[in-house]
Write an enzyme that holds these catalytic residues in place. Structure first.
Site, PDB file in Angstrom:
ATOM      1  N   ILE A 135       0.820  -1.222   0.000  1.00  0.00           N
ATOM      2  CA  ILE A 135       0.000   0.000   0.000  1.00  0.00           C
ATOM      3  C   ILE A 135       0.855   1.275   0.000  1.00  0.00           C
ATOM      4  O   ILE A 135       1.544   1.585   0.973  1.00  0.00           O
ATOM      5  CB  ILE A 135      -0.990  -0.019   1.195  1.00  0.00           C
ATOM      6  N   ARG A 152      30.181  13.222 -23.013  1.00  0.00           N
ATOM      7  CA  ARG A 152      31.050  12.045 -22.877  1.00  0.00           C
ATOM      8  C   ARG A 152      31.732  11.737 -24.208  1.00  0.00           C
ATOM      9  O   ARG A 152      31.076  11.755 -25.254  1.00  0.00           O
ATOM     10  CB  ARG A 152      30.197  10.847 -22.420  1.00  0.00           C
ATOM     11  N   ILE A 203      23.425   3.850 -22.420  1.00  0.00           N
ATOM     12  CA  ILE A 203      24.143   5.012 -22.974  1.00  0.00           C
ATOM     13  C   ILE A 203      25.111   5.594 -21.948  1.00  0.00           C
ATOM     14  O   ILE A 203      26.195   6.070 -22.292  1.00  0.00           O
ATOM     15  CB  ILE A 203      23.117   6.070 -23.461  1.00  0.00           C
ATOM     16  N   GLY A 213      26.749   3.883 -19.840  1.00  0.00           N
ATOM     17  CA  GLY A 213      27.805   2.904 -19.563  1.00  0.00           C
ATOM     18  C   GLY A 213      27.873   2.564 -18.083  1.00  0.00           C
ATOM     19  O   GLY A 213      26.830   2.492 -17.409  1.00  0.00           O
ATOM     20  N   GLU A 240      -1.635  -0.602 -11.019  1.00  0.00           N
ATOM     21  CA  GLU A 240      -2.854  -0.129 -11.704  1.00  0.00           C
ATOM     22  C   GLU A 240      -3.207  -1.054 -12.872  1.00  0.00           C
ATOM     23  O   GLU A 240      -3.723  -0.610 -13.907  1.00  0.00           O
ATOM     24  CB  GLU A 240      -2.650   1.322 -12.163  1.00  0.00           C
ATOM     25  N   THR A 251      -1.450  -4.861 -14.431  1.00  0.00           N
ATOM     26  CA  THR A 251      -0.193  -5.222 -15.114  1.00  0.00           C
ATOM     27  C   THR A 251      -0.364  -5.101 -16.635  1.00  0.00           C
ATOM     28  O   THR A 251      -1.490  -4.972 -17.133  1.00  0.00           O
ATOM     29  CB  THR A 251       0.176  -6.686 -14.787  1.00  0.00           C
TER      30      THR A 251
HETATM   31  C1  LIG Z   1       5.402  -0.485  -5.508  1.00  0.00           C
HETATM   32  C2  LIG Z   1       3.969  -0.934  -5.513  1.00  0.00           C
HETATM   33  C3  LIG Z   1       2.979  -0.098  -5.029  1.00  0.00           C
HETATM   34  C4  LIG Z   1       1.642  -0.535  -5.001  1.00  0.00           C
HETATM   35  N1  LIG Z   1       0.684   0.290  -4.456  1.00  0.00           N
HETATM   36  C5  LIG Z   1      -0.578  -0.198  -4.273  1.00  0.00           C
HETATM   37  C6  LIG Z   1      -1.558   0.571  -3.567  1.00  0.00           C
HETATM   38  O1  LIG Z   1      -1.313   1.725  -3.165  1.00  0.00           O
HETATM   39  N2  LIG Z   1      -2.773   0.021  -3.345  1.00  0.00           N
HETATM   40  C7  LIG Z   1      -3.090  -1.238  -3.783  1.00  0.00           C
HETATM   41  O2  LIG Z   1      -4.212  -1.685  -3.537  1.00  0.00           O
HETATM   42  N3  LIG Z   1      -2.191  -1.987  -4.456  1.00  0.00           N
HETATM   43  C8  LIG Z   1      -0.944  -1.508  -4.715  1.00  0.00           C
HETATM   44  N4  LIG Z   1      -0.009  -2.266  -5.378  1.00  0.00           N
HETATM   45  C9  LIG Z   1      -0.371  -3.606  -5.808  1.00  0.00           C
HETATM   46  C10 LIG Z   1      -0.510  -3.755  -7.311  1.00  0.00           C
HETATM   47  O3  LIG Z   1      -1.721  -3.168  -7.717  1.00  0.00           O
HETATM   48  C11 LIG Z   1      -0.420  -5.256  -7.637  1.00  0.00           C
HETATM   49  O4  LIG Z   1       0.924  -5.655  -7.409  1.00  0.00           O
HETATM   50  C12 LIG Z   1      -0.820  -5.558  -9.055  1.00  0.00           C
HETATM   51  O5  LIG Z   1      -2.202  -5.362  -9.228  1.00  0.00           O
HETATM   52  C13 LIG Z   1      -0.489  -6.998  -9.452  1.00  0.00           C
HETATM   53  O6  LIG Z   1      -0.976  -7.906  -8.507  1.00  0.00           O
HETATM   54  P1  LIG Z   1      -0.004  -9.015  -7.855  1.00  0.00           P
HETATM   55  O7  LIG Z   1       1.239  -8.348  -7.423  1.00  0.00           O
HETATM   56  O8  LIG Z   1      -0.775  -9.774  -6.864  1.00  0.00           O
HETATM   57  O9  LIG Z   1       0.392  -9.956  -9.084  1.00  0.00           O
HETATM   58  P2  LIG Z   1      -0.493 -11.196  -9.611  1.00  0.00           P
HETATM   59  O10 LIG Z   1      -1.888 -10.769  -9.805  1.00  0.00           O
HETATM   60  O11 LIG Z   1      -0.221 -12.375  -8.742  1.00  0.00           O
HETATM   61  O12 LIG Z   1       0.187 -11.419 -11.027  1.00  0.00           O
HETATM   62  C14 LIG Z   1       1.417 -12.151 -11.204  1.00  0.00           C
HETATM   63  C15 LIG Z   1       1.661 -12.253 -12.707  1.00  0.00           C
HETATM   64  O13 LIG Z   1       0.591 -13.006 -13.305  1.00  0.00           O
HETATM   65  C16 LIG Z   1       0.003 -12.249 -14.351  1.00  0.00           C
HETATM   66  N5  LIG Z   1      -1.430 -12.554 -14.423  1.00  0.00           N
HETATM   67  C17 LIG Z   1      -2.346 -12.517 -13.430  1.00  0.00           C
HETATM   68  N6  LIG Z   1      -3.559 -12.854 -13.902  1.00  0.00           N
HETATM   69  C18 LIG Z   1      -3.413 -13.093 -15.232  1.00  0.00           C
HETATM   70  C19 LIG Z   1      -4.290 -13.484 -16.294  1.00  0.00           C
HETATM   71  N7  LIG Z   1      -5.603 -13.666 -16.087  1.00  0.00           N
HETATM   72  N8  LIG Z   1      -3.768 -13.654 -17.540  1.00  0.00           N
HETATM   73  C20 LIG Z   1      -2.447 -13.459 -17.767  1.00  0.00           C
HETATM   74  N9  LIG Z   1      -1.566 -13.092 -16.811  1.00  0.00           N
HETATM   75  C21 LIG Z   1      -2.040 -12.912 -15.556  1.00  0.00           C
HETATM   76  C22 LIG Z   1       0.247 -10.800 -13.972  1.00  0.00           C
HETATM   77  O14 LIG Z   1       0.152  -9.962 -15.093  1.00  0.00           O
HETATM   78  C23 LIG Z   1       1.656 -10.887 -13.412  1.00  0.00           C
HETATM   79  O15 LIG Z   1       2.593 -10.910 -14.462  1.00  0.00           O
HETATM   80  C24 LIG Z   1       1.304  -1.821  -5.480  1.00  0.00           C
HETATM   81  C25 LIG Z   1       2.312  -2.646  -6.001  1.00  0.00           C
HETATM   82  C26 LIG Z   1       3.625  -2.217  -6.026  1.00  0.00           C
HETATM   83  C27 LIG Z   1       4.688  -3.147  -6.584  1.00  0.00           C
END
Ligand SMILES: Cc1cc2nc3c(=O)[nH]c(=O)nc-3n(C[C@H](O)[C@H](O)[C@H](O)COP(=O)(O)OP(=O)(O)OC[C@H]3O[C@@H](n4cnc5c(N)ncnc54)[C@H](O)[C@@H]3O)c2cc1C
Length: 388
Positions: free
Chosen positions: A163, A277, A346, A348, A372, A374
């Site tokens: 979060i 550079r 770029i 290095g 937001e 993947t």
């Molecule tokens: C730095 C950071 C800040 C964040 N801040 C917030 C925040 O403020 N509030 C909040 O609520 N969340 C937050 N998140 C969470 C973020 O929204 C989730 O990490 C993201 O939605 C992915 O969910 P997951 O990490 O559980 O990955 P997963 O859902 O487990 O996914 C793992 C992999 O599987 C793939 N995948 C999953 N389902 C499918 C499908 N149906 N088909 C194909 N591929 C799939 C995904 O694309 C990914 O490559 C944050 C994450 C990070 C890293």
């Protein structure tokens, strides 16, 4: 980094150009000198947050009635783009705060807006949105956190992770999603709640250490029979997922703006470095292999800018923008990752050093392909739209 203002669509107004100039000056003077230290310490930038709020950046696209600036979303995209050009983690503090502000602004009661929205727009506090859980990220409906109602109070139990903006000294409202029952079709009924900082049973867990967005503070959150009054329900019971999904499309434009900032920053830093550079008796800028890399960055930055500004302009016009938001987020974040990678190349060996902004942007860019929604989730949304 004192580069000319980047290419811009001809239809942008002078007001947009003025906002860009103001944010650029602020970011170069007030953020750039502190970025490395913030990255090193993984520290929240309190002074920068306060100054950004004083300049009206934190509340820009929200109603003046609640302390906002009554600005348009395109202006806010430009603000985030310019902040992220210098420091993407700092820009994310505004971005994540804005997701909470959108939910409160769209679905809050006047009392909720006065108590929770006003202080996160004027910068006294900072808000977090807590949807993700250890076992529910992309599959956002698979929440385990539950909330039960006893006629007077909601009691929340469960945990959230990743979060942004959580665990700061100016922590404001956290909007969380929780399961409140079962729908007639058997799916989970999900509702949103506003949990104030310091609510009994609400605690902050580990600070998560990251390869990017290091000055954007990220924690686990725990709710152990956390009881809040009935009026902390946001909007209607059962409308939580609908509210969050509606808000997340705007979030995609804003994450795209962060990616555009990285694209432009990678281009600006690369062209500056290539001019100074030297290798084999010539400036790097004379090598065609490197010229092609910056040509690609410039092309992608321009295309990403057009896509993002178009999505923001659609939102400002009250037209559907959801698919355009996914297109722009996908394109901008993947091209930002590519540009950050090539900017390190770029530079290095120097490009790998933490003191270099290109090295820090490399980690920041990766985060943008995940949050937001993947890249895979964006492709699913876009495929659904084009096959409909
Ligand atoms: C730095 C950071 C800040 C964040 N801040 C917030 C925040 O403020 N509030 C909040 O609520 N969340 C937050 N998140 C969470 C973020 O929204 C989730 O990490 C993201 O939605 C992915 O969910 P997951 O990490 O559980 O990955 P997963 O859902 O487990 O996914 C793992 C992999 O599987 C793939 N995948 C999953 N389902 C499918 C499908 N149906 N088909 C194909 N591929 C799939 C995904 O694309 C990914 O490559 C944050 C994450 C990070 C890293």
């Amino acid at each position: 980094m004192n580069r000319p203002i980047p290419s811009r669509p001809h239809w942008l107004t002078d007001q947009h150009a003025m906002i860009r100039d103001a944010v650029r000056r602020f970011a170069e003077a007030q953020i750039a000198p502190y970025s490395e230290k913030l990255w090193e310490d993984e520290a929240f930038p309190y002074d920068i947050w306060r100054e950004a709020a004083q300049l009206g950046f934190t509340g820009l696209p929200y109603p003046e009635t609640w302390g906002g600036g009554d600005g348009d979303w395109l202006s806010f995209v430009i603000v985030l783009e310019e902040l992220a050009r210098i420091d993407c983690a700092v820009a994310n503090a505004l971005m994540a705060n804005s997701t909470v502000a959108s939910l409160l602004s769209n679905y809050g009661t006047p009392e909720q807006k006065d108590r929770f929205l006003r202080p996160i727009l004027d910068g006294r506090q900072i808000g977090s949105i807590a949807l993700s859980e250890p076992d529910a990220g992309s599959d956002a409906a698979n929440l385990a956190t539950r909330a039960t109602f006893d006629g007077e109070r909601w009691t929340v139990s469960g945990s959230k992770t990743f979060i942004s903006n959580s665990g700061t000294a100016i922590g404001g409202p956290v909007v969380i999603a929780a399961v409140t029952g079962t729908r007639p079709d058997g799916r989970k009924e999900i509702s949103n709640f506003v949990i104030p900082s310091g609510a009994p049973g609400f605690s902050t867990g580990r600070k998560l250490r990251k390869i990017g967005w290091r000055a954007s503070i990220t924690h686990e959150l725990f709710f152990d029979e956390c009881a809040v009054p009935a009026d902390h329900l946001l909007g209607e019971r059962g409308a939580g997922l609908r509210q969050t999904l509606a808000q997340i499309s705007t979030g995609r434009i804003l994450i795209g703006a962060l990616a555009l900032g990285i694209l432009q920053g990678s281009l600006d830093r690369s062209t500056a470095y290539m001019g100074t550079r030297r290798a084999f008796g010539r400036a790097l800028s004379e090598f065609q292999a490197l010229q092609f890399k910056v040509a690609d960055m410039a092309t992608h930055a321009h295309a990403a800018r057009l896509m993002l500004y178009d999505a923001a302009a659609l939102k400002d016009a009250g037209l559907p923008f959801e698919t355009q938001a996914s297109l722009a987020k996908l394109f901008a974040s993947e091209r930002a990752m590519e540009a950050a990678h090539q900017a390190v190349q770029i530079h290095g060996g120097y490009g790998v050093m933490a003191e270099q902004a290109v090295a820090r942007a490399f980690g920041d860019a990766k985060v943008l392909e995940i949050v937001e929604g993947t890249s895979e989730i964006q492709r699913m949304i876009i495929a659904r739209a084009v096959l409909a």
